[in-house]
Design a protein around this motif. Structure first.
Motif, short mmCIF file in Angstrom:
data_model
loop_
_atom_site.label_atom_id
_atom_site.label_comp_id
_atom_site.label_asym_id
_atom_site.label_seq_id
_atom_site.Cartn_x
_atom_site.Cartn_y
_atom_site.Cartn_z
N VAL A 140 0.85 -1.20 0.00
CA VAL A 140 0.00 0.00 0.00
C VAL A 140 0.89 1.24 0.00
O VAL A 140 1.91 1.30 0.69
N ALA A 141 0.50 2.25 -0.80
CA ALA A 141 1.18 3.54 -0.84
C ALA A 141 0.22 4.61 -0.33
O ALA A 141 -0.89 4.74 -0.86
N ILE A 142 0.63 5.37 0.69
CA ILE A 142 -0.22 6.40 1.29
C ILE A 142 0.44 7.76 1.12
O ILE A 142 1.61 7.95 1.49
N THR A 143 -0.29 8.71 0.56
CA THR A 143 0.23 10.05 0.33
C THR A 143 -0.79 11.07 0.83
O THR A 143 -1.99 10.93 0.58
N SER A 144 -0.29 12.09 1.53
CA SER A 144 -1.16 13.15 2.01
C SER A 144 -0.59 14.51 1.63
O SER A 144 0.64 14.68 1.55
N ILE A 145 -1.46 15.49 1.40
CA ILE A 145 -1.01 16.83 1.04
C ILE A 145 -0.16 17.42 2.16
O ILE A 145 -0.54 17.40 3.33
N PHE A 146 1.01 17.92 1.78
CA PHE A 146 1.99 18.55 2.68
C PHE A 146 2.37 17.65 3.86
O PHE A 146 2.65 18.14 4.95
N SER A 147 2.43 16.35 3.62
CA SER A 147 2.88 15.46 4.71
C SER A 147 4.33 15.67 5.11
O SER A 147 4.70 15.34 6.24
N PRO A 148 5.24 16.22 4.25
CA PRO A 148 6.58 16.53 4.76
C PRO A 148 6.56 17.56 5.90
O PRO A 148 7.52 17.68 6.65
N VAL A 149 5.43 18.31 6.02
CA VAL A 149 5.29 19.26 7.13
C VAL A 149 4.63 18.57 8.32
O VAL A 149 5.11 18.67 9.45
N THR A 150 3.53 17.87 8.05
CA THR A 150 2.79 17.20 9.12
C THR A 150 2.42 15.80 8.67
O THR A 150 1.72 15.62 7.68
N GLN A 151 2.89 14.81 9.42
CA GLN A 151 2.73 13.40 9.03
C GLN A 151 1.50 12.73 9.64
O GLN A 151 1.24 11.56 9.41
#
Length: 519
Positions: free
Chosen positions: A150-161
């Protein structure tokens, strides 16, 4: 009791292997043709280098492998995982769907389990909307039995995980703890689509990485070697088996970076340009304090645009096996195709019927390989012109990598580097160190273990000092997780780039830490 380490690097044409002693001196080296079965080439190289060294195998404490397994799997669309894709970003990112820009043949290999759910953050860590946990549960249940990772990506996750980590916990709850999950904040940089692409590709090669690791360990065991195993990653450092299976995409382009590290070690040059000449291509990269310079651009892997860490390289279609075609009007072409690993079968100096770059160099007395008599009948003026064009191709690649007009140190490595002279335009000195032909394997064997983090910080919330200190701490934790000795970890690179296009006094901080291997 003496201890030894093995370094193996798999290239498109040859698989090189070395054994180093405690003083990091080469005590045996070999070069095996990389045929269709990469694992077979690794096993043959391992057997030969151990046999040459004639040392007690129980004294081999470390084994390092730089391999093209994951690169080949993506490029050839073979043995890829079926990937469940979750993007946390609705309603903000609905216009551009996941897998946009992926070639159709690659999309079909990955499957069609793609889900967009509500959530994500602003650049400063504020939620766009709360995470839709029920949608994550629903997606995970639909994926069951249909995906391998599974691949999970969220908007601006390098800022907030937070949202990616919460989604990971839900997916594991539904699919079990054994499902491999790739989180985008651990892999890519800022830029949603490219980071998501890199995360999907990482998830797609997890099983390839497992098979690669198990095969290497089995090959070592077959030779009676029980030691710590590491894999090369594309910043010129190493990672543990566990880390490699979690982040297999970092093995992509580790071959050229191993060559750069090996070139620096063999020549004792810390800053300069490395020209790595193989059988099919010549890779040109830049050393900065003994490490490869990182690319600032998005890179394509298997025709997919990504933004994860990659070395800054220029590759040209010129190597020892490059095919030279001479036309009736005495014009000619140089490659870009090559006879590759069939050089000793196809090249004229070895009794073959194909004119290669190696044949040109042998005829002109630049290299002593094969039988000169097989090329003695060739046209002298034309061949000299072809050779000068070959040199010009390398010199142009060197110029592309330079950041100023000043001459720089140039290090020639790789088996094909015997084709080129000791003087090149734009070079202050041209080094061709001892054991240049196996610099890649040496680079694999001598490397440290590293960890790298990249985050965006709002300096209105963090002070610059506090932000950098946190990034340093995270980078050292990453290095330790990758297999570094905690007592030897230190910061080797810090980059702080203010982001004027974002409000809130935002800055992007990238930190790399490196340490010695665990004993």
């Amino acid at each position: 009791m003496s201890s030894y380490r093995i370094g193996i690097d798999v290239g498109g044409t040859n698989t090189d292997a070395v054994i180093l002693n405690e003083a990091m001196e080469v005590i045996s080296a070999t070069k095996i043709i990389t045929q269709d079965n990469i694992s077979e080439a690794i096993l043959l190289a391992l057997k030969e280098v151990v046999q040459q060294a004639d040392i007690p195998t129980q004294q081999i404490t470390h084994a390092m492998l730089g391999t093209t397994h994951c690169t080949n799997a993506i490029v050839e669309r073979k043995h890829l995982n079926r990937v469940g894709i979750i993007r946390i970003g609705a309603p903000a990112s609905m216009a551009v769907k996941p897998l946009i820009g992926f070639p159709e043949d690659l999309q079909s290999r990955l499957g069609n389990e793609v889900y967009l759910v509500r959530g994500g953050h602003e650049y400063d860590g504020r939620e766009i909307v709360p995470l839709d946990k029920q949608a994550i549960y629903d997606a995970a249940r639909k994926m069951k039995g249909k995906v391998d990772s599974v691949a999970i990506t969220s908007i601006f996750s390098p800022v907030t995980q937070d949202h990616e980590e919460a989604a990971q916990a839900i997916v594991k709850e539904v699919l079990g703890d054994d499902i491999p999950i790739s989180l985008s904040f651990e892999i890519g940089s800022v830029g949603l689509i490219e980071r998501e692409n890199a995360t999907i590709l990482n998830a797609s090669v997890v099983n390839v990485a497992k098979a690669m690791a198990n095969g290497f360990i089995a090959a070592l065991y077959e030779e009676g070697i029980d030691c710590q195993v590491y894999f090369g990653q594309n910043d010129g450092t190493l990672m543990s088996v566990e880390y490699a299976m979690k982040y297999p995409i970092y093995t992509i382009a580790c071959g050229p970076t191993n060559s750069l590290r090996g070139a620096s070690y063999l020549s004792d040059v810390e800053n300069g340009i490395v020209v790595d000449v193989g059988g099919t291509t010549t890779d040109v990269g830049v050393l900065v304090d003994t490490f490869p310079r990182e690319s600032a651009l998005a890179v394509e892997i298997g025709k997919v645009r990504t933004n994860f860490r990659m070395p800054d390289l220029v590759s040209i279609g010129l190597g020892g096996g490059t095919i030279i075609r001479i036309k009736e009007d005495n014009t000619f072409t140089i490659g870009p195709d090559s006879v590759g690993y069939r050089l000793k079968e196809k090249a004229m100096v070895f009794g073959g019927d194909t004119l290669t770059a190696t044949d040109i160099a042998v005829f002109l007395g630049k290299a002593n390989i094969g039988d000169y008599n097989n090329v003695a009948h060739l046209n002298v003026p034309l061949l000299e012109k072809i050779y000068q064009q070959m040199i010009a191709m390398v010199e142009n690649a060197i110029d592309q990598m330079k950041t100023s007009g000043e001459p720089e140190a140039v290090i020639l490595v790789g088996g094909g580097s015997v084709l080129f002279p000791g003087q090149l335009k734009g070079a202050s000195n041209v080094y061709k160190p001892e054991n240049f032909g196996v610099a890649n394997a040496i680079g694999s064997a001598i490397s440290q273990v590293s960890g790298q983090v990249e985050r965006i910080y709002s300096l209105d919330q963090f002070g610059r000092f506090e932000a950098i200190e946190e990034a340093k701490h995270l980078a050292i934790e990453e290095a330790i997780a990758a297999g570094a000795n905690p007592d030897t970890c230190k910061i080797v690179e810090i980059e702080d780039v203010p982001l004027a296009y974002l409000p809130g006094n935002a800055t992007r901080i990238s930190v790399k830490a490196a340490g010695e291997l665990l004993k």
